[in-house]
Scaffold this active site. Structure first.
Site, PDB file in Angstrom:
ATOM      1  N   GLU A  43      12.258   2.132  -8.227  1.00 31.23           N
ATOM      2  CA  GLU A  43      12.456   3.326  -8.428  1.00 31.23           C
ATOM      3  C   GLU A  43      11.497   4.209  -9.031  1.00 31.23           C
ATOM      4  O   GLU A  43      12.021   5.452  -9.773  1.00 31.23           O
ATOM      5  CB  GLU A  43      14.075   3.732  -9.084  1.00 31.23           C
ATOM      6  CG  GLU A  43      14.597   2.377  -8.273  1.00 31.23           C
ATOM      7  CD  GLU A  43      16.346   2.587  -8.060  1.00 31.23           C
ATOM      8  OE1 GLU A  43      17.180   3.659  -8.401  1.00 31.23           O
ATOM      9  OE2 GLU A  43      17.469   2.104  -7.658  1.00 31.23           O
ATOM     10  N   SER A  67       7.481   4.333 -14.607  1.00 32.65           N
ATOM     11  CA  SER A  67       7.109   5.438 -15.952  1.00 32.65           C
ATOM     12  C   SER A  67       5.916   6.063 -15.468  1.00 32.65           C
ATOM     13  O   SER A  67       6.209   7.224 -16.139  1.00 32.65           O
ATOM     14  CB  SER A  67       6.828   4.104 -17.075  1.00 32.65           C
ATOM     15  OG  SER A  67       7.675   3.640 -17.421  1.00 32.65           O
ATOM     16  N   GLY A 104       0.932  -1.190  -0.230  1.00 30.54           N
ATOM     17  CA  GLY A 104       0.161  -0.048  -0.116  1.00 30.54           C
ATOM     18  C   GLY A 104       0.361   1.133  -0.200  1.00 30.54           C
ATOM     19  O   GLY A 104       0.383   2.618  -0.249  1.00 30.54           O
TER      20      GLY A 104
HETATM   21  C1  LIG Z   1      12.246  -6.646  -8.291  1.00 34.55           C
HETATM   22  C2  LIG Z   1      11.828  -5.674  -6.944  1.00 34.55           C
HETATM   23  C3  LIG Z   1      13.000  -4.886  -6.257  1.00 34.55           C
HETATM   24  C4  LIG Z   1      12.223  -4.542  -5.297  1.00 34.55           C
HETATM   25  N1  LIG Z   1      13.596  -4.249  -4.909  1.00 34.55           N
HETATM   26  C5  LIG Z   1      13.578  -2.057  -3.474  1.00 34.55           C
HETATM   27  C6  LIG Z   1      14.112  -1.827  -2.570  1.00 34.55           C
HETATM   28  O1  LIG Z   1      15.274  -2.390  -2.561  1.00 34.55           O
HETATM   29  N2  LIG Z   1      13.605  -1.489  -2.019  1.00 34.55           N
HETATM   30  C7  LIG Z   1      12.422  -0.637  -1.619  1.00 34.55           C
HETATM   31  O2  LIG Z   1      12.243   0.276  -0.609  1.00 34.55           O
HETATM   32  N3  LIG Z   1      11.317  -0.919  -3.197  1.00 34.55           N
HETATM   33  C8  LIG Z   1      11.902  -1.517  -3.877  1.00 34.55           C
HETATM   34  N4  LIG Z   1      10.403  -1.930  -5.051  1.00 34.55           N
HETATM   35  C9  LIG Z   1       9.456  -1.608  -4.902  1.00 34.55           C
HETATM   36  C10 LIG Z   1       9.328  -0.901  -5.426  1.00 34.55           C
HETATM   37  O3  LIG Z   1       9.893   0.349  -5.957  1.00 34.55           O
HETATM   38  C11 LIG Z   1       7.844  -0.691  -6.175  1.00 34.55           C
HETATM   39  O4  LIG Z   1       7.404  -1.771  -6.047  1.00 34.55           O
HETATM   40  C12 LIG Z   1       7.336   0.001  -6.856  1.00 34.55           C
HETATM   41  O5  LIG Z   1       7.372   1.846  -6.594  1.00 34.55           O
HETATM   42  C13 LIG Z   1       5.390   0.424  -7.914  1.00 34.55           C
HETATM   43  O6  LIG Z   1       4.951  -0.074  -6.480  1.00 34.55           O
HETATM   44  P1  LIG Z   1       4.215  -0.765  -5.888  1.00 34.55           P
HETATM   45  O7  LIG Z   1       4.633  -2.300  -6.550  1.00 34.55           O
HETATM   46  O8  LIG Z   1       3.621  -0.911  -4.357  1.00 34.55           O
HETATM   47  O9  LIG Z   1       2.993  -0.495  -7.161  1.00 34.55           O
HETATM   48  P2  LIG Z   1       2.065   0.598  -7.151  1.00 34.55           P
HETATM   49  O10 LIG Z   1       2.458   1.512  -6.761  1.00 34.55           O
HETATM   50  O11 LIG Z   1      -0.203  -0.341  -6.520  1.00 34.55           O
HETATM   51  O12 LIG Z   1       1.857   1.128  -8.409  1.00 34.55           O
HETATM   52  C14 LIG Z   1       0.650  -0.182  -9.330  1.00 34.55           C
HETATM   53  C15 LIG Z   1       0.415   0.487 -10.829  1.00 34.55           C
HETATM   54  O13 LIG Z   1      -0.490   1.880 -10.098  1.00 34.55           O
HETATM   55  C16 LIG Z   1      -0.221   3.287 -11.017  1.00 34.55           C
HETATM   56  N5  LIG Z   1      -0.174   4.322 -10.092  1.00 34.55           N
HETATM   57  C17 LIG Z   1      -0.189   3.946  -8.622  1.00 34.55           C
HETATM   58  N6  LIG Z   1       0.215   5.994  -8.022  1.00 34.55           N
HETATM   59  C18 LIG Z   1       0.353   6.354  -9.394  1.00 34.55           C
HETATM   60  C19 LIG Z   1      -0.776   7.741  -8.969  1.00 34.55           C
HETATM   61  N7  LIG Z   1      -0.118   8.837  -7.958  1.00 34.55           N
HETATM   62  N8  LIG Z   1      -1.013   8.488 -10.374  1.00 34.55           N
HETATM   63  C20 LIG Z   1      -0.936   6.806 -11.748  1.00 34.55           C
HETATM   64  N9  LIG Z   1      -0.574   6.008 -11.775  1.00 34.55           N
HETATM   65  C21 LIG Z   1       0.037   5.474 -10.309  1.00 34.55           C
HETATM   66  C22 LIG Z   1       1.670   2.593 -11.014  1.00 34.55           C
HETATM   67  O14 LIG Z   1       2.372   3.426 -11.560  1.00 34.55           O
HETATM   68  C23 LIG Z   1       1.660   1.346 -11.182  1.00 34.55           C
HETATM   69  O15 LIG Z   1       1.369   1.175 -13.032  1.00 34.55           O
HETATM   70  C24 LIG Z   1      11.055  -3.251  -5.427  1.00 34.55           C
HETATM   71  C25 LIG Z   1      10.141  -4.022  -6.599  1.00 34.55           C
HETATM   72  C26 LIG Z   1      11.071  -5.233  -7.180  1.00 34.55           C
HETATM   73  C27 LIG Z   1       9.846  -6.029  -8.065  1.00 34.55           C
END
Ligand SMILES: Cc1cc2nc3c(=O)[nH]c(=O)nc-3n(C[C@H](O)[C@H](O)[C@H](O)COP(=O)(O)OP(=O)(O)OC[C@H]3O[C@@H](n4cnc5c(N)ncnc54)[C@H](O)[C@@H]3O)c2cc1C
Length: 396
Positions: free
Chosen positions: A374, A377, A138
């Site tokens: 990080e 897009s 979340g």
């Molecule tokens: C292999 C891997 C390694 C990782 N390593 C790390 C790490 O070392 N440390 C760490 O802290 N995190 C890490 N992450 C987490 C990663 O940074 C997040 O998964 C990423 O930022 C996306 O967040 P979420 O997965 O919660 O997706 P969400 O934020 O739920 O996104 C889901 C979709 O909604 C879209 N979206 C969300 N908010 C908005 C908005 N305001 N406007 C328009 N579109 C939106 C997104 O672009 C995406 O398409 C890692 C992830 C993976 C898969």
């Protein structure tokens, strides 16, 4: 040039020394790592001899300042190495990526001298693996909404919460943990950042995540259950620094990820050219067909545009001219570009491209992550668009 940028600049390795480092890294990747790619994929592990060689070359600390035991490369040099790392299994870079990048840079830019003294040398040598623990269920794209809590109790902080997808968590010695010390209000997000040794009671690392690609790079959930750390574990000794530290580390990291994408796109292109020049249909190399040449042309153009953009964004970051829009533009363009280039690479290989252990099949899966972490897009577009509109409204 800003004061921070001038400071970065003073630490830069000169061009002659950097050329040597660059050549060593190039040779290491091409002669030592590329031949082991299938092994890395099959074992889901970076072989220990490659890890030792990487540590010996200083790769766990190439972006850590020399005074703390690193090579002290600036971002313009970092991206040149990242384009080399991108040429092989992305898991190799991931092994030392958190030390140099998102986790290490929090300490470099926001830690107290005491904290730097305690951790940075181990981070730079690879004895300590540092993980960046920001994302939660979340709270990914919107980390300001994170719920992990840190509560002051005398001389200690008590941390409770859950992080997910944390790179290198299964092998981490140190977690750089973002936690809320108060609710967000007009004065800020209320997010602080703490240094939590992985062996602190109450820290629990979950099983390794089973991922789409990047075999050999590991992520896991990390749970903090009544974890007690001393007051000195608060980064910078300041509760208000956490969010800025995360955003600063991520912005720098985005230029690095863009460079990694260019390296991987170059590899996909080279594999495509080699295949197109040798595989035949009806007795003719498929590379003689103009529609195949068109795919190669699109790949080459993407690589060249990406490389130019990465170098420009890195130079603007180091000079201090742009540390906000250019990193996002570079990450957006290059990670999308490598997705298209990898897709074309599979297309050029025909059915062969769909088979395991053909490099472009692995690249196709590996690069998918680059558009997600990080900052997705979509988030890069929001940053770029938001900056443009803010600048226009302050000028009008
Ligand atoms: C292999 C891997 C390694 C990782 N390593 C790390 C790490 O070392 N440390 C760490 O802290 N995190 C890490 N992450 C987490 C990663 O940074 C997040 O998964 C990423 O930022 C996306 O967040 P979420 O997965 O919660 O997706 P969400 O934020 O739920 O996104 C889901 C979709 O909604 C879209 N979206 C969300 N908010 C908005 C908005 N305001 N406007 C328009 N579109 C939106 C997104 O672009 C995406 O398409 C890692 C992830 C993976 C898969």
């Amino acid at each position: 040039m800003t004061a921070a940028a001038a400071h970065d600049h003073r630490l830069a390795v000169d061009a002659e020394d950097f050329a040597q480092i660059h050549q060593l890294v190039h040779d290491f990747i091409r002669t030592k790592v590329v031949p082991r790619e299938a092994e890395i994929m099959q074992t889901n592990e970076i072989p220990s001899d490659l890890r030792a060689q990487a540590a010996e070359m200083g790769l766990f600390g190439y972006a850590i300042p020399q005074e703390w035991g690193g090579l002290g490369l600036d971002l313009t040099q970092d991206v040149e190495l990242a384009m080399e790392f991108g040429y092989t299994s992305l898991a190799l870079r991931s092994m030392f990526g958190t030390n140099n990048g998102i986790a290490g840079q929090v300490l470099v830019n926001f830690g107290t001298d005491e904290q730097k003294k305690q951790w940075l040398e181990g981070i730079a040598s690879g004895e300590v693996v540092a993980s960046f623990a920001l994302t939660e269920p979340g709270a990914g794209s919107n980390p300001a909404g994170l719920r992990t809590k840190a509560v002051r109790d005398g001389d200690e902080w008590v941390i409770d919460g859950q992080k997910r997808f944390i790179t290198n968590a299964p092998i981490a010695d140190l977690f750089v943990v973002f936690a809320r010390t108060r609710p967000a209000d007009e004065s800020g997000t209320g997010i602080a950042v703490f240094l939590v040794p992985a062996d602190t009671p109450g820290v629990e690392v979950g099983p390794k995540d089973s991922k789409m690609g990047q075999e050999g790079a590991w992520t896991a959930d990390v749970t903090f259950d009544g974890v007690r750390v001393p007051a000195s574990a608060l980064v910078g000794g300041d509760e208000e620094k956490g969010y800025k530290a995360a955003m600063t580390s991520l912005a720098r990291g985005r230029v690095h990820i863009a460079a990694l994408s260019v390296g991987q796109a170059q590899r996909a292109l080279d594999e495509s050219v080699a295949y197109a020049a040798s595989a035949t249909q009806g007795g003719k190399p498929i590379g003689t067909f103009q529609l195949v040449q068109a795919m190669l042309a699109d790949q080459q153009t993407g690589v060249m545009a990406g490389r130019a953009l990465v170098r420009d964004a890195a130079a603007k970051y180091v000079s201090g001219e742009d540390r906000r829009t250019a990193p996002s533009a570079a990450k957006l363009f290059c990670t999308e570009m490598v997705g298209k280039v990898a897709d074309l690479a599979v297309q050029i290989h025909g059915g062969t491209g769909y088979m395991r252990e053909v490099p472009v099949e692995r690249i196709y899966r590996d690069v998918r992550l680059l558009r997600l972490y990080e900052g997705t897009s979509e988030i890069q577009r929001l940053i770029i668009g938001g900056n443009l509109i803010r600048a226009a409204s302050t000028h009008s």
